[in-house]
Design a protein around this motif. Structure first.
Motif, PDB file in Angstrom:
ATOM      1  N   PRO A 694       0.838  -1.205   0.000  1.00 16.86           N
ATOM      2  CA  PRO A 694       0.000   0.000   0.000  1.00 16.86           C
ATOM      3  C   PRO A 694       0.870   1.252   0.000  1.00 16.86           C
ATOM      4  N   PHE A 695       0.321   2.325  -0.551  1.00 12.74           N
ATOM      5  CA  PHE A 695       1.099   3.550  -0.717  1.00 12.74           C
ATOM      6  C   PHE A 695       1.702   4.019   0.600  1.00 12.74           C
ATOM      7  N   TRP A 696       0.878   4.008   1.672  1.00 21.18           N
ATOM      8  CA  TRP A 696       1.373   4.550   2.941  1.00 21.18           C
ATOM      9  C   TRP A 696       2.501   3.708   3.522  1.00 21.18           C
ATOM     10  N   ARG A 697       2.453   2.363   3.289  1.00 23.98           N
ATOM     11  CA  ARG A 697       3.538   1.514   3.775  1.00 23.98           C
ATOM     12  C   ARG A 697       4.774   1.632   2.887  1.00 23.98           C
ATOM     13  N   ARG A 698       4.555   1.749   1.563  1.00 20.91           N
ATOM     14  CA  ARG A 698       5.696   1.932   0.666  1.00 20.91           C
ATOM     15  C   ARG A 698       6.476   3.185   1.038  1.00 20.91           C
ATOM     16  N   GLY A 699       5.774   4.249   1.434  1.00 19.21           N
ATOM     17  CA  GLY A 699       6.451   5.481   1.823  1.00 19.21           C
ATOM     18  C   GLY A 699       7.351   5.320   3.024  1.00 19.21           C
ATOM     19  N   ILE A 700       7.087   4.304   3.836  1.00 20.42           N
ATOM     20  CA  ILE A 700       7.936   4.024   5.000  1.00 20.42           C
ATOM     21  C   ILE A 700       9.011   2.998   4.663  1.00 20.42           C
ATOM     22  N   ILE A 701       8.586   1.922   3.987  1.00 21.97           N
ATOM     23  CA  ILE A 701       9.490   0.795   3.754  1.00 21.97           C
ATOM     24  C   ILE A 701      10.529   1.105   2.686  1.00 21.97           C
ATOM     25  N   ASP A 702      10.122   1.739   1.588  1.00 22.28           N
ATOM     26  CA  ASP A 702      11.058   2.001   0.494  1.00 22.28           C
ATOM     27  C   ASP A 702      12.287   2.784   0.943  1.00 22.28           C
ATOM     28  N   PRO A 703      12.118   3.910   1.676  1.00 25.46           N
ATOM     29  CA  PRO A 703      13.329   4.637   2.106  1.00 25.46           C
ATOM     30  C   PRO A 703      14.240   3.799   2.992  1.00 25.46           C
ATOM     31  N   LEU A 704      13.650   2.998   3.893  1.00 26.09           N
ATOM     32  CA  LEU A 704      14.469   2.127   4.741  1.00 26.09           C
ATOM     33  C   LEU A 704      15.228   1.116   3.899  1.00 26.09           C
ATOM     34  N   TYR A 705      14.522   0.497   2.961  1.00 24.63           N
ATOM     35  CA  TYR A 705      15.147  -0.530   2.133  1.00 24.63           C
ATOM     36  C   TYR A 705      16.272   0.043   1.281  1.00 24.63           C
ATOM     37  N   ARG A 706      16.012   1.175   0.603  1.00 29.23           N
ATOM     38  CA  ARG A 706      16.970   1.703  -0.369  1.00 29.23           C
ATOM     39  C   ARG A 706      18.120   2.466   0.286  1.00 29.23           C
ATOM     40  N   SER A 707      17.939   2.988   1.479  1.00 25.64           N
ATOM     41  CA  SER A 707      19.010   3.753   2.113  1.00 25.64           C
ATOM     42  C   SER A 707      19.840   2.923   3.068  1.00 25.64           C
ATOM     43  N   VAL A 708      19.250   1.894   3.678  1.00 24.11           N
ATOM     44  CA  VAL A 708      19.967   1.121   4.694  1.00 24.11           C
ATOM     45  C   VAL A 708      20.304  -0.281   4.187  1.00 24.11           C
ATOM     46  N   LEU A 709      19.305  -1.017   3.713  1.00 21.68           N
ATOM     47  CA  LEU A 709      19.553  -2.402   3.315  1.00 21.68           C
ATOM     48  C   LEU A 709      20.220  -2.514   1.957  1.00 21.68           C
ATOM     49  N   ASP A 710      19.803  -1.670   1.016  1.00 19.23           N
ATOM     50  CA  ASP A 710      20.274  -1.840  -0.363  1.00 19.23           C
ATOM     51  C   ASP A 710      20.661  -0.501  -0.980  1.00 19.23           C
ATOM     52  N   PRO A 711      21.633   0.209  -0.391  1.00 19.79           N
ATOM     53  CA  PRO A 711      22.014   1.523  -0.933  1.00 19.79           C
ATOM     54  C   PRO A 711      22.734   1.402  -2.261  1.00 19.79           C
ATOM     55  N   ASP A 712      22.757   2.495  -2.983  1.00 12.66           N
ATOM     56  CA  ASP A 712      23.324   2.559  -4.326  1.00 12.66           C
ATOM     57  C   ASP A 712      24.603   3.381  -4.274  1.00 12.66           C
ATOM     58  N   GLY A 713      25.722   2.789  -4.696  1.00 12.51           N
ATOM     59  CA  GLY A 713      27.010   3.467  -4.643  1.00 12.51           C
ATOM     60  C   GLY A 713      27.432   4.114  -5.938  1.00 12.51           C
ATOM     61  N   ARG A 714      26.522   4.201  -6.915  1.00 15.07           N
ATOM     62  CA  ARG A 714      26.868   4.818  -8.193  1.00 15.07           C
ATOM     63  C   ARG A 714      26.731   6.332  -8.131  1.00 15.07           C
ATOM     64  N   PRO A 715      27.472   7.063  -8.966  1.00 18.26           N
ATOM     65  CA  PRO A 715      27.198   8.497  -9.127  1.00 18.26           C
ATOM     66  C   PRO A 715      25.773   8.698  -9.631  1.00 18.26           C
ATOM     67  N   LEU A 716      25.197   9.875  -9.329  1.00 12.68           N
ATOM     68  CA  LEU A 716      23.813  10.136  -9.699  1.00 12.68           C
ATOM     69  C   LEU A 716      23.591   9.969 -11.197  1.00 12.68           C
ATOM     70  N   SER A 717      24.564  10.405 -12.014  1.00  9.96           N
ATOM     71  CA  SER A 717      24.370  10.300 -13.462  1.00  9.96           C
ATOM     72  C   SER A 717      24.203   8.852 -13.891  1.00  9.96           C
ATOM     73  N   MET A 718      24.936   7.917 -13.253  1.00  4.05           N
ATOM     74  CA  MET A 718      24.788   6.500 -13.588  1.00  4.05           C
ATOM     75  C   MET A 718      23.440   5.968 -13.127  1.00  4.05           C
ATOM     76  N   ARG A 719      22.975   6.418 -11.966  1.00  2.51           N
ATOM     77  CA  ARG A 719      21.665   5.965 -11.496  1.00  2.51           C
ATOM     78  C   ARG A 719      20.571   6.420 -12.453  1.00  2.51           C
ATOM     79  N   LEU A 720      20.672   7.666 -12.888  1.00  6.76           N
ATOM     80  CA  LEU A 720      19.655   8.197 -13.787  1.00  6.76           C
ATOM     81  C   LEU A 720      19.639   7.445 -15.109  1.00  6.76           C
ATOM     82  N   ARG A 721      20.822   7.033 -15.570  1.00  8.09           N
ATOM     83  CA  ARG A 721      20.915   6.336 -16.861  1.00  8.09           C
ATOM     84  C   ARG A 721      20.834   4.827 -16.721  1.00  8.09           C
ATOM     85  N   ARG A 722      20.723   4.346 -15.481  1.00  9.26           N
ATOM     86  CA  ARG A 722      20.653   2.908 -15.207  1.00  9.26           C
ATOM     87  C   ARG A 722      21.872   2.171 -15.754  1.00  9.26           C
TER      88      ARG A 722
END
Length: 724
Positions: A694-722
């Motif tokens: 649900p949207f309200w849970r995604r708003g809580i879980i997604d930031p935790l998942y992407r910032s703590v469990l599975d952070p991205d070490g690429r420069p922003l330009s690489m993230r934007l271009r995948r």
């Protein structure tokens, strides 16, 4: 001709707005990616050697040198660069430049009136109109139009097939969301055949494809002996034997995430601390780097790793605690190298997924290591633990040593944070690395395997001298190998969490209609915390739903249990493609391992062919190779509880055997009676709706998942271009 502007990191305002919207708004199942666009061009060149390549951009002439450097860094084949900008950047920044590109392309056609052209670009700007105009004016001169689609399909809308091929007049127009899906379609449109097998070069990255000119690692080495050590007991026994065989002036190097001095190695009962100390006391140089972990109270290993440094310092060795990483990152490489000056034939390296730590010393029976480390309660008081390590002999050992030397000689401070510096001072932890002796020559050839060492390093400040822009060769290697996958991808992984990783596997499943994916993962996350478990299951469910959507019944995701019914924690990091390419390492299938933490893996292509049918499962002329097939069969035999290979050789019958075994065990559990069937595999559950919170849970879980469990070490330009 390739219009580069849609793939450049410094694109127009229009392009960046589109990328940012895709990053923030589009569903996580968005398949758009330019990972492998260089591979698209190289793949076409492999099918048509000698074909000239022309890159076109609306940037002005002043950008010529940085653009050439960018093309080289992203492993694009050499070609002519045509910059059509005139003066200031305003036109480019606003997404202009169409007239200049059109004229440049017309000039190229006029300069060689006999050649037919493939026009490559994307559909996010003016390329469709530009290419259409060229095709209308010169229909006989345009062989095909190739457009990377930047429109995001809805998560479940498979009707918008990535393999869409249209005919505009006499010119085929090929569209797909990414280069991996484009290449086979372009080959078909141009009636090009895939080039015949050329050995390891087809599967292993070239030096340019690694994307890191600053490392001293070679692209790959041949003539290596490679042995898979399945489960910790077999690895620890071999490591103890090698440490016992060291003498004065030998060199013992190690890299680790965690190490316990009290962990018993081998059947003698001696501990890691005792064996390393004995080697140092005999005059061997013992040097190593362990991650300067977070606090042990947080279930990490600060106290244990610090204890290793103390024990070795007393006998003249030096183990340093290394925190030269990105925030929220770790050093996750697991490597031991033993070198013998004057006896190079005895040199050996061990790498893979096994830490020199408690809980890792399990065997094939999987009753668990009596020396335990904290794990989720579902795995019991002595968690069963499955893992794989490689033993390398031959020239690859020299490259493994270089991996340690590059990190050892990094001039950046080992630690910088006050809460790390003060405890280190109190415990007398060394802060400066002693010099290492001069490098030795390659050990002599020992076997038949080509070995490529692959790594992940993030982009860090201060930069790693040996990887100033980071290194993501693990991600690049998977993209290249999976582009050749035709029949079977067998993986074992601790996580399999991220859609950014699952996208690569899903691409292969959509491209190859006979391809099976068999994945063995843990039944439960490794921690019991409610927030951690929810976030982990969310990322895991998204990834599994993506590959299942792409492959349907050809995808099997399983977990394993021992004879007592206790889940086995599968900590292995293994992938085997068509019984040709095998990789074992420390990296998991998530963004963290592919971009953020330091990781190390070895890809292996054996020169020896396995003579059993099917001789060539992929049908590309590679033939089944002994190491990859033997490793897959060994792992499947263990999980299926069988000693017979016959039903496991062919990918289709192997997939059927896995299905039948897991179904039988699931049925036995459901009935709760009768004789237990052989095997340990069970169908891995995916909770209904877990991939779409649900949207309200995604708003809580997604930031935790992407910032703590599975952070991205690429420069922003690489993230934007995948890209990786």
């Amino acid at each position: 001709m390739y219009d580069l502007d849609g793939a450049l990191p410094f694109g127009s305002m229009r392009t960046h707005a589109r990328r940012l919207r895709g990053l923030l708004v589009h569903a996580s199942w968005d398949r758009r990616t330019v990972l492998g666009m260089s591979g698209l061009v190289q793949g076409l060149l492999n099918s048509a050697p000698g074909t000239p390549v022309h890159y076109v951009s609306a940037l002005p002439a002043a950008a010529h040198r940085p653009l050439l450097r960018l093309l080289h860094e992203e492993a694009h084949p050499p070609g002519a660069l045509h910059l059509t900008g005139r003066g200031p950047l305003a036109g480019y920044l606003l997404g202009g430049g169409r007239a200049g590109k059109l004229q440049a392309m017309l000039d190229l056609m006029a300069a060689d009136p006999t050649r037919r052209w493939v026009l490559v670009g994307d559909d996010g700007g003016h390329d469709p109109e530009l290419f259409d105009q060229l095709a209308r004016q010169h229909p006989a001169r345009v062989a095909a139009i190739v457009l990377r689609s930047v429109a995001a399909p809805t998560p479940v809308d498979e009707s918008r097939s990535a393999s869409l091929t249209l005919k505009a007049g006499s010119v085929p127009v090929v569209r797909a969301p990414n280069a991996e899906e484009l290449l086979p379609l372009v080959r078909r449109a141009l009636d090009l055949t895939r080039p015949g097998s050329r050995g390891p070069r087809d599967w292993l990255l070239s030096a340019a494809e690694r994307g890191n000119d600053s490392t001293r690692l070679r692209a790959f080495t041949e003539g290596n002996g490679v042995r898979a050590l399945v489960d910790g007991r077999s690895y620890f026994t071999r490591l103890a034997e090698e440490l016992d065989g060291t003498a004065a002036d030998d060199l013992v190097l190690l890299l680790g995430w965690r190490a316990d001095t009290s962990q018993r190695l081998g059947g003698t009962g001696r501990t890691l601390g005792e064996l390393l100390s004995a080697a140092a006391s005999r005059g061997a140089l013992v040097r190593g780097l362990l991650w300067h972990s977070h606090a042990s109270a947080l279930t990490y290993s600060a106290r244990q790793n610090r204890q290793v440094t103390t024990v070795l310092r007393k006998v003249g060795g030096q183990i340093l605690l290394d925190m030269r990483i990105r925030s929220r990152g770790s050093h996750h490489q697991k490597l031991v190298v033993v070198r013998h000056p004057g006896r190079l034939e005895r040199d050996v390296a061990f790498l893979g997924g096994i830490d020199l730590a408690h809980s890792r010393g399990d065997d094939a029976a999987h009753s668990g290591d009596p020396q335990t480390a904290p794990l989720a309660a579902a795995y019991g008081p002595t968690p069963p633990w499955h893992d794989v390590q490689l033993q390398l002999r031959g020239p690859a050992v020299r490259d493994a040593e270089e991996v340690v030397r590059e990190r050892w000689n990094d001039p950046a401070a080992l630690v910088r944070l006050p809460w790390h510096l003060l405890p280190n001072r109190l415990h007398g932890v060394d802060r400066a690395a002693r010099p290492l002796p001069a490098s030795l020559d390659d050990p002599p050839a020992e076997g038949s395997c080509a070995v490529q060492l692959l790594r992940t390093y993030p982009r860090r400040r201060p930069a790693y001298p040996f990887a100033p822009r980071g290194e993501r060769s693990i991600a690049r290697a998977y993209a290249k190998a999976l582009d050749r996958a035709q029949r079977l991808v067998y993986i074992e992984d601790q996580y399999l969490w991220s859609v950014d990783v699952a996208r690569t596997f899903a691409t292969a499943l959509r491209r190859a209609p006979r391809l099976h994916l068999i994945a063995v993962v843990p039944r439960h996350p490794d921690g019991d915390g409610a927030s951690y478990a929810t976030a982990a299951r969310h990322g895991h469910a998204e990834a599994l739903a993506m590959v299942r959507s792409a492959g349907g019944e050809r995808v099997q995701v399983l977990d394993v249990e021992n004879r007592a019914g206790t889940p086995i924690y599968d900590h292995a990091k293994v992938c085997i493609v068509d019984d040709v390419w095998a990789v074992v390492g420390s990296d998991n299938f998530n963004v963290r391992s592919w971009t953020h933490d330091s990781e190390l893996a070895a890809a292996v292509v054996d020169d020896r062919h396995d003579g059993r049918e099917p001789h060539d499962p992929g049908g590309l002329g590679d033939g089944a190779r002994c190491f990859a097939r033997d490793l897959r069969l060994r792992l499947m035999r263990e999980h299926l509880g069988t000693d017979v290979d016959d039903a496991l050789l062919d990918p289709d019958t192997a997939a059927d055997a896995v299905t039948a075994s897991a179904a039988a065990l699931d049925t036995w559990h459901a009935r709760g009676c009768g004789d237990r069937p052989p095997g340990r595999l069970r169908c891995h559950p995916l909770p209904a709706g877990a991939a779409v919170l649900p949207f309200w849970r995604r708003g809580i879980i997604d930031p935790l998942y992407r910032s703590v469990l599975d952070p991205d070490g690429r420069p922003l330009s690489m993230r934007l271009r995948r890209t990786y």
